[in-house]
Design an enzyme around this catalytic site. Structure first.
Site, PDB file in Angstrom:
ATOM      1  N   TYR A 144      66.090  57.632  53.841  1.00  0.00           N
ATOM      2  CA  TYR A 144      65.081  58.683  53.619  1.00  0.00           C
ATOM      3  C   TYR A 144      64.025  58.641  54.729  1.00  0.00           C
ATOM      4  O   TYR A 144      63.634  59.658  55.295  1.00  0.00           O
ATOM      5  CB  TYR A 144      64.460  58.416  52.249  1.00  0.00           C
ATOM      6  CG  TYR A 144      63.287  59.254  51.828  1.00  0.00           C
ATOM      7  CD1 TYR A 144      61.982  58.774  51.969  1.00  0.00           C
ATOM      8  CD2 TYR A 144      63.460  60.483  51.205  1.00  0.00           C
ATOM      9  CE1 TYR A 144      60.896  59.504  51.529  1.00  0.00           C
ATOM     10  CE2 TYR A 144      62.375  61.222  50.750  1.00  0.00           C
ATOM     11  CZ  TYR A 144      61.095  60.716  50.918  1.00  0.00           C
ATOM     12  OH  TYR A 144      60.008  61.440  50.470  1.00  0.00           O
ATOM     13  N   VAL A 174      52.814  60.274  45.072  1.00  0.00           N
ATOM     14  CA  VAL A 174      52.225  61.407  44.355  1.00  0.00           C
ATOM     15  C   VAL A 174      52.580  61.303  42.872  1.00  0.00           C
ATOM     16  O   VAL A 174      53.619  60.763  42.514  1.00  0.00           O
ATOM     17  CB  VAL A 174      52.787  62.746  44.905  1.00  0.00           C
ATOM     18  CG1 VAL A 174      52.024  63.935  44.339  1.00  0.00           C
ATOM     19  CG2 VAL A 174      52.782  62.772  46.431  1.00  0.00           C
TER      20      VAL A 174
HETATM   21  P1  NAP Z   1      60.837  66.825  43.368  1.00  0.00           P
HETATM   22  O1  NAP Z   1      59.883  66.920  42.247  1.00  0.00           O
HETATM   23  O2  NAP Z   1      62.056  66.008  43.223  1.00  0.00           O
HETATM   24  O3  NAP Z   1      61.236  68.330  43.804  1.00  0.00           O
HETATM   25  C1  NAP Z   1      62.181  68.525  44.809  1.00  0.00           C
HETATM   26  C2  NAP Z   1      62.260  70.004  45.107  1.00  0.00           C
HETATM   27  O4  NAP Z   1      63.234  70.203  46.138  1.00  0.00           O
HETATM   28  C3  NAP Z   1      62.697  70.833  43.898  1.00  0.00           C
HETATM   29  O5  NAP Z   1      62.052  72.074  43.918  1.00  0.00           O
HETATM   30  C4  NAP Z   1      64.204  70.994  44.147  1.00  0.00           C
HETATM   31  O6  NAP Z   1      64.731  72.166  43.546  1.00  0.00           O
HETATM   32  C5  NAP Z   1      64.210  71.127  45.673  1.00  0.00           C
HETATM   33  N1  NAP Z   1      65.507  70.774  46.239  1.00  0.00           N
HETATM   34  C6  NAP Z   1      66.170  69.598  46.102  1.00  0.00           C
HETATM   35  N2  NAP Z   1      67.363  69.657  46.742  1.00  0.00           N
HETATM   36  C7  NAP Z   1      67.443  70.903  47.286  1.00  0.00           C
HETATM   37  C8  NAP Z   1      68.448  71.607  48.038  1.00  0.00           C
HETATM   38  N3  NAP Z   1      69.593  71.005  48.371  1.00  0.00           N
HETATM   39  N4  NAP Z   1      68.201  72.877  48.397  1.00  0.00           N
HETATM   40  C9  NAP Z   1      67.039  73.493  48.028  1.00  0.00           C
HETATM   41  N5  NAP Z   1      66.044  72.899  47.341  1.00  0.00           N
HETATM   42  C10 NAP Z   1      66.254  71.618  46.970  1.00  0.00           C
HETATM   43  O7  NAP Z   1      60.091  66.292  44.680  1.00  0.00           O
HETATM   44  P2  NAP Z   1      58.515  66.172  44.996  1.00  0.00           P
HETATM   45  O8  NAP Z   1      58.064  64.853  44.524  1.00  0.00           O
HETATM   46  O9  NAP Z   1      57.813  67.426  44.568  1.00  0.00           O
HETATM   47  O10 NAP Z   1      58.583  66.120  46.602  1.00  0.00           O
HETATM   48  C11 NAP Z   1      58.203  67.251  47.394  1.00  0.00           C
HETATM   49  C12 NAP Z   1      58.060  66.760  48.816  1.00  0.00           C
HETATM   50  O11 NAP Z   1      57.055  65.729  48.857  1.00  0.00           O
HETATM   51  C13 NAP Z   1      59.348  66.126  49.372  1.00  0.00           C
HETATM   52  O12 NAP Z   1      59.551  66.531  50.716  1.00  0.00           O
HETATM   53  C14 NAP Z   1      59.069  64.617  49.299  1.00  0.00           C
HETATM   54  O13 NAP Z   1      59.782  63.927  50.280  1.00  0.00           O
HETATM   55  C15 NAP Z   1      57.578  64.576  49.533  1.00  0.00           C
HETATM   56  N6  NAP Z   1      56.887  63.388  49.007  1.00  0.00           N
HETATM   57  C16 NAP Z   1      56.934  63.104  47.674  1.00  0.00           C
HETATM   58  C17 NAP Z   1      56.249  61.952  47.210  1.00  0.00           C
HETATM   59  C18 NAP Z   1      56.260  61.564  45.742  1.00  0.00           C
HETATM   60  O14 NAP Z   1      55.689  60.491  45.428  1.00  0.00           O
HETATM   61  N7  NAP Z   1      56.834  62.353  44.842  1.00  0.00           N
HETATM   62  C19 NAP Z   1      55.517  61.152  48.108  1.00  0.00           C
HETATM   63  C20 NAP Z   1      55.481  61.519  49.456  1.00  0.00           C
HETATM   64  C21 NAP Z   1      56.166  62.648  49.893  1.00  0.00           C
HETATM   65  P3  NAP Z   1      65.250  72.122  42.012  1.00  0.00           P
HETATM   66  O15 NAP Z   1      64.006  72.176  41.170  1.00  0.00           O
HETATM   67  O16 NAP Z   1      66.068  73.360  41.899  1.00  0.00           O
HETATM   68  O17 NAP Z   1      66.005  70.849  41.850  1.00  0.00           O
HETATM   69  O1  GFB Z   2      57.268  54.487  43.034  1.00  0.00           O
HETATM   70  P1  GFB Z   2      58.322  53.533  43.516  1.00  0.00           P
HETATM   71  O2  GFB Z   2      59.670  53.755  43.001  1.00  0.00           O
HETATM   72  O3  GFB Z   2      58.317  53.658  45.086  1.00  0.00           O
HETATM   73  O4  GFB Z   2      57.940  51.988  43.149  1.00  0.00           O
HETATM   74  P2  GFB Z   2      57.888  52.869  46.381  1.00  0.00           P
HETATM   75  C1  GFB Z   2      56.752  51.425  43.330  1.00  0.00           C
HETATM   76  C2  GFB Z   2      56.695  50.019  42.774  1.00  0.00           C
HETATM   77  O5  GFB Z   2      56.757  50.105  41.341  1.00  0.00           O
HETATM   78  C3  GFB Z   2      57.759  48.999  43.177  1.00  0.00           C
HETATM   79  C4  GFB Z   2      57.539  49.044  40.821  1.00  0.00           C
HETATM   80  O6  GFB Z   2      57.114  47.795  43.513  1.00  0.00           O
HETATM   81  C5  GFB Z   2      58.592  48.817  41.898  1.00  0.00           C
HETATM   82  O7  GFB Z   2      59.106  47.496  41.784  1.00  0.00           O
HETATM   83  N1  GFB Z   2      58.114  49.455  39.522  1.00  0.00           N
HETATM   84  C6  GFB Z   2      57.939  48.797  38.349  1.00  0.00           C
HETATM   85  C7  GFB Z   2      58.897  50.514  39.287  1.00  0.00           C
HETATM   86  N2  GFB Z   2      58.604  49.401  37.348  1.00  0.00           N
HETATM   87  C8  GFB Z   2      59.219  50.486  37.903  1.00  0.00           C
HETATM   88  C9  GFB Z   2      60.086  51.504  37.371  1.00  0.00           C
HETATM   89  O8  GFB Z   2      60.441  51.547  36.197  1.00  0.00           O
HETATM   90  N3  GFB Z   2      60.531  52.452  38.259  1.00  0.00           N
HETATM   91  C10 GFB Z   2      60.146  52.441  39.603  1.00  0.00           C
HETATM   92  N4  GFB Z   2      60.591  53.424  40.394  1.00  0.00           N
HETATM   93  N5  GFB Z   2      59.338  51.478  40.132  1.00  0.00           N
HETATM   94  C11 GFB Z   2      59.186  54.909  47.401  1.00  0.00           C
HETATM   95  C12 GFB Z   2      60.229  55.183  48.452  1.00  0.00           C
HETATM   96  O9  GFB Z   2      58.834  53.565  47.489  1.00  0.00           O
HETATM   97  O10 GFB Z   2      58.011  55.680  47.639  1.00  0.00           O
HETATM   98  C13 GFB Z   2      60.568  56.655  48.454  1.00  0.00           C
HETATM   99  O11 GFB Z   2      61.393  54.425  48.150  1.00  0.00           O
HETATM  100  C14 GFB Z   2      59.320  57.532  48.524  1.00  0.00           C
HETATM  101  O12 GFB Z   2      61.396  56.931  49.546  1.00  0.00           O
HETATM  102  C15 GFB Z   2      58.271  57.069  47.527  1.00  0.00           C
HETATM  103  O13 GFB Z   2      58.752  57.474  49.739  1.00  0.00           O
HETATM  104  C16 GFB Z   2      56.986  57.810  47.689  1.00  0.00           C
HETATM  105  O14 GFB Z   2      56.478  53.193  46.633  1.00  0.00           O
HETATM  106  O15 GFB Z   2      58.251  51.440  46.341  1.00  0.00           O
END
Ligand code: NAP
Ligand code: GFB
Length: 328
Positions: A144, A174
């Site tokens: 990723y 987020v």
């Molecule tokens: P999310 O809740 O999983 O939503 C993903 C979105 O992308 C959904 O609208 C999904 O559509 C769409 N999507 C997935 N596969 C697709 C495809 N093949 N073609 C068209 N659309 C597609 O993700 P999010 O957390 O909102 O993330 C949004 C952005 O923020 C991403 O670029 C992610 O990398 C970035 N980001 C997220 C976090 C975090 O902690 N969540 C942190 C840093 C950056 P459907 O609803 O139809 O599935």
């Molecule tokens: O949010 P998370 O999955 O992402 O995990 P990262 C954060 C921390 O939460 C790790 C702990 O230290 C996990 O061990 N954790 C404890 C858990 N319980 C849980 C659980 O039930 N589920 C999960 N998911 N974690 C991601 C990247 O890293 O950050 C992605 O791998 C993306 O690519 C995302 O960038 C924003 O912060 O570790």
């Protein structure tokens, strides 16, 4: 004809945050909709952006003048560790199709979305916008991370060769309404909200993965949304901007779990499972550039944002994303 803003990935956590702000802020205000503007929040069912033809059709249908590119294969630590090739390839395909189609259709501006997990694992802290390419990312999510890093490279290439106004945002972790709550593939906050809810409902222990010691910064999706709208309106530089709370807002996973136990009202047994991975220990990011350019920002207090997120989950449990695996 006013501007047309296409939000790819508009139905996910961040996309729904932007839709909420655009629909609730006063029209014409700093974070509100401009008169005559049209906003499109696209889902994958409308166009699979891994497919170039479907991407082209989506752009022909809406003729966007601006794009906020959020669409991606997204998941937490465990999902990333399990499917590095899928996270790499699918995101490479999506990003290439969206950026090249934006170039071909003369889109005035594209803001793509990276993540602080793209940064090198071994680098001097705090992370800032100049350190993205200074070494390999953490091994837990290199698929990723490299796909996301390449967006910064693509933005610079399109700018140099064609003068495109393509840039990117780098959010920290987020959380908020409309998150992905899959027990295995979700990020930590939605995963633990779901696990704590089930532990309370079924009178079972609440189990948190790992040691609880890692540190993270968390931004509320509705605060992040305002920062994306600010970038759309006021930021025109190819260099990325970190969108985050301050580096002094880092919290441990244990502190997050404690806050979720309080927000859910759980009183049962609560323990850690050290057999699950901790992932990267910390990734502290500086938001100095953001605050300087925006002239400051009022963040929602963490506990208030968490309470609103837990309430949304409990009110929408039957329709929320609680089950589908992120990648197989
Ligand atoms: P999310 O809740 O999983 O939503 C993903 C979105 O992308 C959904 O609208 C999904 O559509 C769409 N999507 C997935 N596969 C697709 C495809 N093949 N073609 C068209 N659309 C597609 O993700 P999010 O957390 O909102 O993330 C949004 C952005 O923020 C991403 O670029 C992610 O990398 C970035 N980001 C997220 C976090 C975090 O902690 N969540 C942190 C840093 C950056 P459907 O609803 O139809 O599935
Ligand atoms: O949010 P998370 O999955 O992402 O995990 P990262 C954060 C921390 O939460 C790790 C702990 O230290 C996990 O061990 N954790 C404890 C858990 N319980 C849980 C659980 O039930 N589920 C999960 N998911 N974690 C991601 C990247 O890293 O950050 C992605 O791998 C993306 O690519 C995302 O960038 C924003 O912060 O570790």
């Amino acid at each position: 004809m006013g501007d047309v803003i296409l939000v790819t990935g508009g139905t996910g956590l961040v996309g729904k945050g932007i839709q909420y702000v655009i629909e609730t802020e006063p029209e014409g205000s700093r974070f509100g909709k401009k008169p005559g503007e049209k906003w499109i929040f696209a889902s994958s069912s409308e166009a699979d952006l891994r497919d170039a033809a479907q991407t082209k059709k989506l752009f022909e249908k809406y003729k966007p003048t601006h794009v906020i590119h959020l669409a991606a294969i997204v998941g937490g630590l465990f999902a990333n560790m399990r499917a590095k090739s899928t996270f790499l390839r699918d995101n490479l395909l999506i990003n290439d199709n969206v950026l090249h189609t934006s170039y071909e259709t003369n889109v005035k501006k594209v803001i793509s979305c990276l993540s602080t997990c793209v940064y090198p694992d071994k680098v001097t802290y705090p992370l800032d916008e100049t350190k993205i390419h200074l070494g390999p990312p953490h091994e837990s999510n290199f698929g990723y991370a490299h796909a996301k890093r390449l967006v910064d490279v693509q933005n610079h290439a399109y700018k140099e060769q064609y003068g495109c106004n393509f840039t990117s945002a780098i959010p920290t972790n987020v959380f908020g309404p409309y998150d992905n709550y899959d027990l295995e593939d979700a990020h930590v906050i939605p995963a633990l909200i779901h696990k704590c809810y089930l532990a309370k409902k079924n009178n079972r222990p609440f189990i948190v993965g790992g040691s609880g010691k890692p540190l993270r910064q968390f931004i509320y999706s509705r605060d992040l949304a305002k920062q994306f709208i600010w970038m759309l309106r006021e930021y025109n530089d190819v260099e990325p901007v970190i969108l985050s709370v301050g580096e002094n807002e880092e919290v441990t996973i244990k502190e997050v779990a404690d806050a979720i136990v309080k927000a859910v009202g759980f009183q049962g047994e609560y323990k850690f499972d050290p057999s699950r991975p901790d992932g990267q220990f910390r990734k502290p990011a500086s938001n100095e550039k953001l605050l300087k350019l925006m002239g400051g920002f009022q963040f929602t207090p963490f506990e208030k944002a968490l309470d609103e997120s837990v309430k949304w989950f409990l009110d929408n449990y039957n329709t929320a994303r609680v089950g589908k695996r992120a990648a197989s």
